[in-house]
Design a protein around this motif. Structure first.
Motif, PDB file in Angstrom:
ATOM      1  N   PRO A 213       0.883  -1.318   0.009  1.00 56.86           N
ATOM      2  CA  PRO A 213       0.134  -0.041   0.145  1.00 56.86           C
ATOM      3  C   PRO A 213       0.867   1.303   0.009  1.00 56.86           C
ATOM      4  O   PRO A 213       0.260   2.323  -0.305  1.00 56.86           O
ATOM      5  CB  PRO A 213      -0.917  -0.136   1.057  1.00 56.86           C
ATOM      6  CG  PRO A 213      -0.108  -0.970   2.155  1.00 56.86           C
ATOM      7  CD  PRO A 213       0.543  -2.004   1.167  1.00 56.86           C
ATOM      8  N   GLY A 214       2.208   1.184   0.266  1.00 55.01           N
ATOM      9  CA  GLY A 214       2.935   2.371   0.544  1.00 55.01           C
ATOM     10  C   GLY A 214       2.833   3.298  -0.732  1.00 55.01           C
ATOM     11  O   GLY A 214       2.732   4.508  -0.587  1.00 55.01           O
ATOM     12  N   SER A 215       3.002   2.885  -2.080  1.00 59.06           N
ATOM     13  CA  SER A 215       2.686   3.874  -3.142  1.00 59.06           C
ATOM     14  C   SER A 215       1.634   4.730  -3.005  1.00 59.06           C
ATOM     15  O   SER A 215       1.396   5.711  -4.163  1.00 59.06           O
ATOM     16  CB  SER A 215       3.049   3.054  -4.306  1.00 59.06           C
ATOM     17  OG  SER A 215       2.256   2.136  -4.536  1.00 59.06           O
ATOM     18  N   LEU A 216       0.457   4.099  -2.612  1.00 56.86           N
ATOM     19  CA  LEU A 216      -0.892   4.924  -2.453  1.00 56.86           C
ATOM     20  C   LEU A 216      -0.800   6.146  -1.933  1.00 56.86           C
ATOM     21  O   LEU A 216      -1.775   7.163  -2.117  1.00 56.86           O
ATOM     22  CB  LEU A 216      -1.895   4.068  -1.975  1.00 56.86           C
ATOM     23  CG  LEU A 216      -2.323   2.506  -2.714  1.00 56.86           C
ATOM     24  CD1 LEU A 216      -3.299   2.123  -2.108  1.00 56.86           C
ATOM     25  CD2 LEU A 216      -2.665   3.008  -4.144  1.00 56.86           C
ATOM     26  N   SER A 217       0.226   6.411  -1.120  1.00 54.65           N
ATOM     27  CA  SER A 217       0.327   7.750  -0.429  1.00 54.65           C
ATOM     28  C   SER A 217       0.666   8.872  -1.496  1.00 54.65           C
ATOM     29  O   SER A 217       0.452  10.158  -1.334  1.00 54.65           O
ATOM     30  CB  SER A 217       1.821   7.844   0.382  1.00 54.65           C
ATOM     31  OG  SER A 217       2.959   7.541  -0.216  1.00 54.65           O
ATOM     32  N   THR A 218       1.089   8.686  -2.716  1.00 55.32           N
ATOM     33  CA  THR A 218       1.228   9.405  -3.961  1.00 55.32           C
ATOM     34  C   THR A 218      -0.068  10.127  -4.210  1.00 55.32           C
ATOM     35  O   THR A 218       0.006  11.189  -5.025  1.00 55.32           O
ATOM     36  CB  THR A 218       1.766   8.859  -4.900  1.00 55.32           C
ATOM     37  OG1 THR A 218       0.972   7.920  -5.629  1.00 55.32           O
ATOM     38  CG2 THR A 218       3.314   8.483  -4.551  1.00 55.32           C
ATOM     39  N   LEU A 219      -1.393   9.611  -3.834  1.00 55.33           N
ATOM     40  CA  LEU A 219      -2.547  10.168  -3.996  1.00 55.33           C
ATOM     41  C   LEU A 219      -3.031  11.331  -3.164  1.00 55.33           C
ATOM     42  O   LEU A 219      -3.780  11.557  -3.129  1.00 55.33           O
ATOM     43  CB  LEU A 219      -3.440   8.890  -4.101  1.00 55.33           C
ATOM     44  CG  LEU A 219      -3.411   7.977  -5.392  1.00 55.33           C
ATOM     45  CD1 LEU A 219      -4.345   6.823  -4.901  1.00 55.33           C
ATOM     46  CD2 LEU A 219      -3.840   8.835  -6.437  1.00 55.33           C
ATOM     47  N   GLY A 220      -1.985  11.392  -2.149  1.00 55.23           N
ATOM     48  CA  GLY A 220      -2.281  12.619  -1.058  1.00 55.23           C
ATOM     49  C   GLY A 220      -2.913  12.081   0.201  1.00 55.23           C
ATOM     50  O   GLY A 220      -3.683  12.672   1.046  1.00 55.23           O
ATOM     51  N   LEU A 221      -2.694  10.721   0.374  1.00 59.34           N
ATOM     52  CA  LEU A 221      -3.431  10.098   1.184  1.00 59.34           C
ATOM     53  C   LEU A 221      -2.458   9.959   2.775  1.00 59.34           C
ATOM     54  O   LEU A 221      -1.378   9.853   2.432  1.00 59.34           O
ATOM     55  CB  LEU A 221      -3.904   8.471   0.996  1.00 59.34           C
ATOM     56  CG  LEU A 221      -5.035   8.570  -0.290  1.00 59.34           C
ATOM     57  CD1 LEU A 221      -5.343   7.191  -0.663  1.00 59.34           C
ATOM     58  CD2 LEU A 221      -5.980   9.292  -0.035  1.00 59.34           C
ATOM     59  N   VAL A 278      -2.233   3.511  -9.667  1.00 58.28           N
ATOM     60  CA  VAL A 278      -1.006   3.749  -9.258  1.00 58.28           C
ATOM     61  C   VAL A 278      -0.216   2.496  -9.070  1.00 58.28           C
ATOM     62  O   VAL A 278       0.937   2.576  -9.205  1.00 58.28           O
ATOM     63  CB  VAL A 278      -1.381   4.552  -7.982  1.00 58.28           C
ATOM     64  CG1 VAL A 278      -0.108   4.716  -7.169  1.00 58.28           C
ATOM     65  CG2 VAL A 278      -2.044   5.786  -8.217  1.00 58.28           C
ATOM     66  N   LEU A 279      -0.779   1.514  -8.292  1.00 58.39           N
ATOM     67  CA  LEU A 279      -0.079   0.162  -7.907  1.00 58.39           C
ATOM     68  C   LEU A 279       0.511  -0.531  -9.433  1.00 58.39           C
ATOM     69  O   LEU A 279       1.834  -0.968  -9.282  1.00 58.39           O
ATOM     70  CB  LEU A 279      -0.978  -0.722  -7.288  1.00 58.39           C
ATOM     71  CG  LEU A 279      -1.561  -0.245  -5.855  1.00 58.39           C
ATOM     72  CD1 LEU A 279      -2.457  -1.099  -5.304  1.00 58.39           C
ATOM     73  CD2 LEU A 279      -0.362  -0.064  -4.914  1.00 58.39           C
ATOM     74  N   ARG A 280      -0.301  -0.499 -10.281  1.00 53.09           N
ATOM     75  CA  ARG A 280       0.271  -1.406 -11.301  1.00 53.09           C
ATOM     76  C   ARG A 280       1.187  -0.405 -12.219  1.00 53.09           C
ATOM     77  O   ARG A 280       2.180  -0.886 -12.899  1.00 53.09           O
ATOM     78  CB  ARG A 280      -0.842  -1.820 -12.337  1.00 53.09           C
ATOM     79  CG  ARG A 280      -1.531  -2.883 -11.217  1.00 53.09           C
ATOM     80  CD  ARG A 280      -2.730  -3.551 -12.149  1.00 53.09           C
ATOM     81  NE  ARG A 280      -3.331  -4.593 -11.419  1.00 53.09           N
ATOM     82  CZ  ARG A 280      -4.390  -5.117 -11.595  1.00 53.09           C
ATOM     83  NH1 ARG A 280      -5.458  -4.710 -12.658  1.00 53.09           N
ATOM     84  NH2 ARG A 280      -5.038  -6.177 -10.929  1.00 53.09           N
ATOM     85  N   ALA A 281       0.934   0.931 -12.370  1.00 52.24           N
ATOM     86  CA  ALA A 281       1.963   1.814 -12.943  1.00 52.24           C
ATOM     87  C   ALA A 281       2.988   1.762 -12.354  1.00 52.24           C
ATOM     88  O   ALA A 281       4.146   1.676 -12.875  1.00 52.24           O
ATOM     89  CB  ALA A 281       1.250   3.136 -13.045  1.00 52.24           C
ATOM     90  N   GLU A 282       3.161   1.620 -10.971  1.00 56.40           N
ATOM     91  CA  GLU A 282       4.489   1.357 -10.187  1.00 56.40           C
ATOM     92  C   GLU A 282       5.341  -0.080 -10.528  1.00 56.40           C
ATOM     93  O   GLU A 282       6.439   0.051 -10.850  1.00 56.40           O
ATOM     94  CB  GLU A 282       4.527   1.551  -8.651  1.00 56.40           C
ATOM     95  CG  GLU A 282       5.685   1.428  -7.882  1.00 56.40           C
ATOM     96  CD  GLU A 282       5.420   1.301  -6.373  1.00 56.40           C
ATOM     97  OE1 GLU A 282       6.076   2.331  -5.704  1.00 56.40           O
ATOM     98  OE2 GLU A 282       4.442   0.691  -5.840  1.00 56.40           O
ATOM     99  N   SER A 283       4.348  -0.856 -10.736  1.00 50.62           N
ATOM    100  CA  SER A 283       4.963  -2.187 -10.876  1.00 50.62           C
ATOM    101  C   SER A 283       5.459  -2.211 -12.438  1.00 50.62           C
ATOM    102  O   SER A 283       6.621  -2.825 -12.676  1.00 50.62           O
ATOM    103  CB  SER A 283       3.682  -3.313 -10.940  1.00 50.62           C
ATOM    104  OG  SER A 283       4.260  -4.325 -11.442  1.00 50.62           O
ATOM    105  N   PHE A 284       4.734  -1.558 -13.340  1.00 47.64           N
ATOM    106  CA  PHE A 284       5.237  -1.489 -14.757  1.00 47.64           C
ATOM    107  C   PHE A 284       6.713  -0.656 -14.728  1.00 47.64           C
ATOM    108  O   PHE A 284       7.521  -1.163 -15.561  1.00 47.64           O
ATOM    109  CB  PHE A 284       4.273  -0.715 -15.505  1.00 47.64           C
ATOM    110  CG  PHE A 284       4.705  -0.420 -16.940  1.00 47.64           C
ATOM    111  CD1 PHE A 284       4.047  -1.349 -17.909  1.00 47.64           C
ATOM    112  CD2 PHE A 284       5.254   0.445 -17.629  1.00 47.64           C
ATOM    113  CE1 PHE A 284       4.318  -1.270 -19.247  1.00 47.64           C
ATOM    114  CE2 PHE A 284       5.345   0.628 -18.883  1.00 47.64           C
ATOM    115  CZ  PHE A 284       5.127  -0.359 -19.697  1.00 47.64           C
ATOM    116  N   ALA A 285       6.739   0.531 -14.115  1.00 54.88           N
ATOM    117  CA  ALA A 285       7.915   1.087 -14.020  1.00 54.88           C
ATOM    118  C   ALA A 285       9.224   0.155 -13.470  1.00 54.88           C
ATOM    119  O   ALA A 285      10.119   0.473 -13.890  1.00 54.88           O
ATOM    120  CB  ALA A 285       7.692   2.518 -13.189  1.00 54.88           C
ATOM    121  N   GLN A 286       8.742  -0.475 -12.546  1.00 56.24           N
ATOM    122  CA  GLN A 286      10.099  -1.243 -11.823  1.00 56.24           C
ATOM    123  C   GLN A 286      10.196  -2.388 -12.848  1.00 56.24           C
ATOM    124  O   GLN A 286      11.496  -2.797 -12.765  1.00 56.24           O
ATOM    125  CB  GLN A 286       9.516  -1.933 -10.526  1.00 56.24           C
ATOM    126  CG  GLN A 286       9.223  -0.799  -9.251  1.00 56.24           C
ATOM    127  CD  GLN A 286       8.447  -1.565  -8.165  1.00 56.24           C
ATOM    128  OE1 GLN A 286       8.162  -2.562  -8.124  1.00 56.24           O
ATOM    129  NE2 GLN A 286       8.744  -0.662  -7.176  1.00 56.24           N
TER     130      GLN A 286
END
Length: 287
Positions: A213-221, A278-286
């Motif tokens: 869940p960490g990357s979801l903080s980029t949504l301002g959460l 967000v989660l799958r975009a981060e996975s794609f970038a990795q």
């Protein structure tokens, strides 16, 4: 030369990030072509911006299918679209794209001289009618079904900035395309089985072994809000989330209200789709 976003000017990088933000919003499938064309138009100058869906035939004797939209649409667009489809075998980039080279931004001026282009019927019957001299494109998908994004320009030549922008935008356009189709499919399933849309989504939700869940903080959460949204995307109900996180059910609902407000959405399904992007975009970038 590798087309890294690091090559972009600060201004273009900001424009790119703004465009990616617009692609995170849920868009109905039938609205995608115009939406994609408008995003491209704001980033890369051109007289026309096109989106094509190309389906390869299952058998050699069958004819493939190409559905193309062009914005702004010329008055005689239906005739021109048919001309392009019929003469596509002579399109200079055809052999490159059908060999599997889909993700590289290429213009017809990269591989063919002005003289060789102007010798083609395709030029006289299509590009010349549009008063266009060059065509920069990129594809996503696969050889069986791919989506082509194109910028048509009156003059020949595209800059490195144009190409980097298009290359950096491609994976986000592909994600938006996939999620729009997924959203339409889930809505159909929910109607067919008379299930709540978020329950239908849960049946095809997040693989919790693959994401965190960490990357979801980029949504301002906040950290806790990101955890709640993560489990919503995994298809968990509010009572189950309260048990997983060790908090009260009312607290989960309070977090959900804040999450909806921050994301500008109205329900769990839209929030979960944003989380998956967000989660799958981060996975794609990795990868």
């Amino acid at each position: 030369m590798q087309l890294s976003p690091r090559l972009l000017t600060h201004t273009n990088l900001r424009r790119l990030l703004d465009a990616i933000g617009t692609l995170c919003r849920p868009i109905r499938r039938e609205q995608l072509p115009r939406h994609f064309a408008e995003v491209l138009r704001k980033l890369i100058p051109g007289e026309f911006h096109g989106v094509s869906v190309v389906v390869r035939p299952n058998r050699q004797r069958d004819r493939g299918r190409r559905e193309t939209v062009l914005y702004p649409a010329p008055a005689n667009w239906e005739t021109l679209a048919e001309i392009f489809a019929n003469q596509y075998p002579r399109f200079p980039l055809r052999s490159i794209r059908e060999s599997g080279d889909l993700h590289r931004p290429l213009a017809i001026s990269d591989i063919a001289s002005r003289q060789s282009i102007e010798s083609l019927d395709l030029y006289h019957d299509y590009y010349r009618v549009l008063n266009v001299a060059d065509d920069l494109s990129i594809n996503f998908g696969n050889l069986s079904r791919r989506v082509c994004l194109a910028i048509l320009r009156r003059r020949r030549g595209f800059s490195t900035q144009d190409r980097v922008m298009l290359a950096a935008l491609r994976p986000h356009l592909e994600l938006a395309y996939r999620y729009s189709n997924t959203f339409a499919s889930l809505q159909k399933t929910a109607l067919e089985f008379r299930e709540p849309a978020d329950y239908a989504f849960a049946a095809r939700g997040l693989d919790t072994q693959e994401y965190t869940p960490g990357s979801l903080s980029t949504l301002g959460l906040s950290e806790r809000e990101a955890e709640v949204l993560y489990w919503v995307a995994a298809g968990k109900t509010s009572p189950v989330i309260s048990k997983i996180l060790g908090i009260r059910h009312d607290t989960v609902r309070a977090h959900l209200k804040k999450i909806f407000a921050k994301l500008g959405v109205e329900n769990r399904l839209s929030a979960a789709l944003r989380a998956l992007q967000v989660l799958r975009a981060e996975s794609f970038a990795q990868d």
